[in-house]
Every structure is written in structure tokens, then in C-alpha cells.
Design a protein around this motif. Structure first.
Motif, mmCIF file in Angstrom:
data_model
loop_
_atom_site.group_PDB
_atom_site.id
_atom_site.type_symbol
_atom_site.label_atom_id
_atom_site.label_comp_id
_atom_site.label_asym_id
_atom_site.label_seq_id
_atom_site.Cartn_x
_atom_site.Cartn_y
_atom_site.Cartn_z
ATOM 1 N N LEU A 1 9.255 -96.963 -21.435
ATOM 2 C CA LEU A 1 8.810 -96.110 -20.333
ATOM 3 C C LEU A 1 7.737 -95.176 -20.863
ATOM 4 O O LEU A 1 7.894 -94.566 -21.912
ATOM 5 C CB LEU A 1 9.967 -95.270 -19.786
ATOM 6 N N GLU A 2 6.656 -95.042 -20.152
ATOM 7 C CA GLU A 2 5.553 -94.174 -20.564
ATOM 8 C C GLU A 2 5.641 -92.839 -19.829
ATOM 9 O O GLU A 2 6.401 -92.682 -18.877
ATOM 10 C CB GLU A 2 4.216 -94.860 -20.254
ATOM 11 N N ASP A 3 4.844 -91.896 -20.270
ATOM 12 C CA ASP A 3 4.773 -90.585 -19.634
ATOM 13 C C ASP A 3 4.361 -90.755 -18.176
ATOM 14 O O ASP A 3 3.413 -91.465 -17.868
ATOM 15 C CB ASP A 3 3.755 -89.718 -20.373
ATOM 16 N N LEU B 1 12.306 -85.180 -15.174
ATOM 17 C CA LEU B 1 13.021 -85.111 -16.444
ATOM 18 C C LEU B 1 12.017 -84.985 -17.582
ATOM 19 O O LEU B 1 10.989 -85.663 -17.587
ATOM 20 C CB LEU B 1 13.858 -86.376 -16.664
ATOM 21 N N ALA B 2 12.323 -84.126 -18.541
ATOM 22 C CA ALA B 2 11.536 -84.037 -19.776
ATOM 23 C C ALA B 2 12.377 -84.716 -20.851
ATOM 24 O O ALA B 2 13.402 -84.191 -21.275
ATOM 25 C CB ALA B 2 11.257 -82.592 -20.131
ATOM 26 N N VAL B 3 11.962 -85.913 -21.265
ATOM 27 C CA VAL B 3 12.715 -86.710 -22.238
ATOM 28 C C VAL B 3 12.064 -86.532 -23.606
ATOM 29 O O VAL B 3 10.828 -86.604 -23.732
ATOM 30 C CB VAL B 3 12.730 -88.198 -21.828
ATOM 31 N N ASN B 4 12.884 -86.299 -24.629
ATOM 32 C CA ASN B 4 12.369 -86.135 -25.984
ATOM 33 C C ASN B 4 11.564 -87.361 -26.390
ATOM 34 O O ASN B 4 11.963 -88.497 -26.125
ATOM 35 C CB ASN B 4 13.513 -85.913 -26.976
ATOM 36 N N SER B 5 10.435 -87.129 -27.057
ATOM 37 C CA SER B 5 9.524 -88.236 -27.377
ATOM 38 C C SER B 5 10.115 -89.242 -28.356
ATOM 39 O O SER B 5 9.646 -90.375 -28.425
ATOM 40 C CB SER B 5 8.212 -87.689 -27.932
ATOM 41 N N VAL C 1 16.400 -81.373 -17.431
ATOM 42 C CA VAL C 1 15.895 -81.494 -16.062
ATOM 43 C C VAL C 1 14.881 -80.372 -15.869
ATOM 44 O O VAL C 1 15.195 -79.203 -16.080
ATOM 45 C CB VAL C 1 17.035 -81.372 -15.033
ATOM 46 N N LYS C 2 13.662 -80.720 -15.498
ATOM 47 C CA LYS C 2 12.609 -79.723 -15.332
ATOM 48 C C LYS C 2 12.475 -79.236 -13.897
ATOM 49 O O LYS C 2 12.071 -78.112 -13.667
ATOM 50 C CB LYS C 2 11.263 -80.278 -15.810
ATOM 51 N N TYR D 1 8.152 -86.373 -22.982
ATOM 52 C CA TYR D 1 7.360 -87.062 -21.970
ATOM 53 C C TYR D 1 8.118 -86.983 -20.655
ATOM 54 O O TYR D 1 9.322 -86.775 -20.618
ATOM 55 C CB TYR D 1 7.022 -88.502 -22.369
ATOM 56 N N ARG D 2 7.387 -87.088 -19.552
ATOM 57 C CA ARG D 2 7.940 -86.869 -18.215
ATOM 58 C C ARG D 2 8.327 -88.186 -17.555
ATOM 59 O O ARG D 2 7.569 -89.154 -17.591
ATOM 60 C CB ARG D 2 6.913 -86.134 -17.357
#
Length: 162
Positions: A127-129, A89-93, A75-76, A47-48
Motif C-alpha cells: 500500500l502506498e501513501d 490512518l497514519a501508519v508507521n513507514s 487514527v488522524k 504514510y497515510r
């Protein structure tokens, strides 16, 4: 069917080298593209989150995102918004971050490799997407070489005789 059977009976040396080369090249390029997609996290479940920093501190797309020292994403991208740096940031779900999470740029190695460490807060919820980490909950390290450059400029500009 007879044509296929005849093609299969042809020895390897009698086949067209151009066709064999084209098939081999296509397999190598296809395998390489698939490997790059896997390492790029295209198939990762993430999720971003966007974190806002005063400066980029040398962070680049592809750098690691950690939580408590463990890999938690990548880091995207980076962009400038209203005079501050927005880091996507792309954080693992499977990583749960609270709404009061902090983000810090840390230096991982003596060679200067940097990552973003997320410090989970004590607040409830998740924290949500598409969530953001505001500027007041982010920090960047002081770059010692930058301090050295500033001190040299100040020493050169000072009046030694005074």
C-alpha cells in the motif's frame, strides 16, 4: 561585554522577579509544547491510508492502529464521505501492508477502548501513501448496548396481550 559581566555578577535575589518569572514560564511552555509534538507523532515517519467504514463505531482521532496486535500507527481523523465514514490512518513507514489489507474496528478493553486492526492480506505489493481500504474490506463490531436498546424498544412496542 562589561555590561554582561556586570549582569552575571548580580546576585539572584537582586534580579527582577518578573524577568525570572517570564523566562521560567517560557521554558515550561516551550517544553510542554515540544512534549505534545512528540507524543502527537509530528516527527514520526508515517504514510497515510484512508479506510471506509459503515459507521465510526466509537473510533476517535488519536486511537491506536495495530497490525497483529502490535502498534502500527494512529487514527488522524474522521469525516463523512457519501454516507460512509472515512477514517484517516497514519501508519508507521516500517509497516508493510499489502493492497488487499482489511481494516477492523476492535474493542480492546472491557471499558470499551477501541482501535483499528489492520489485517494484512496475501497479495503482493505494498500500500502506498494515500491508498484506500474500501468499504467491502472493513468491519465494525456489534455494540451490545445498542442491541439492548433496540430489543427494549421492540419489547415496549410489542402487543403483550396478543
Amino acid at each position: 561585554m562589561a555590561r554582561l559581566r556586570g549582569a552575571l555578577r548580580t546576585s539572584f535575589l537582586e534580579r527582577s522577579p518578573r524577568i525570572i518569572g517570564a523566562i521560567g514560564l517560557a521554558l515550561v511552555l516551550g517544553g510542554s509544547a515540544f512534549a505534545l509534538l512528540l507524543t502527537g507523532g509530528v516527527f514520526a515517519d508515517t504514510y497515510r491510508v484512508t479506510a471506509y467504514f459503515r459507521d465510526s463505531a466509537g473510533i476517535e482521532p488519536g486511537d491506536e492502529v495495530t497490525v497483529a496486535g502490535l502498534e502500527a500507527g494512529t487514527v488522524k481523523g474522521l469525516r463523512i464521505e457519501d454516507g460512509v465514514v472515512a477514517v484517516d490512518l497514519a501508519v508507521n513507514s516500517d509497516v508493510d501492508l499489502s493492497p488487499d489489507t482489511r481494516a477492523e474496528v476492535i474493542v480492546e478493553t472491557l471499558l470499551g477502548r477501541k482501535s483499528i486492526d489492520l489485517v494484512v492480506g496475501r497479495g503482493g505489493g505494498r500500500l502506498e501513501d494515500g491508498a484506500t481500504i474500501p468499504l467491502d474490506r472493513t468491519s465494525t463490531p456489534i455494540d451490545i448496548t445498542e442491541l439492548n436498546d433496540i430489543s427494549v424498544r421492540l419489547m415496549n412496542a410489542s402487543d403483550a396481550e396478543a
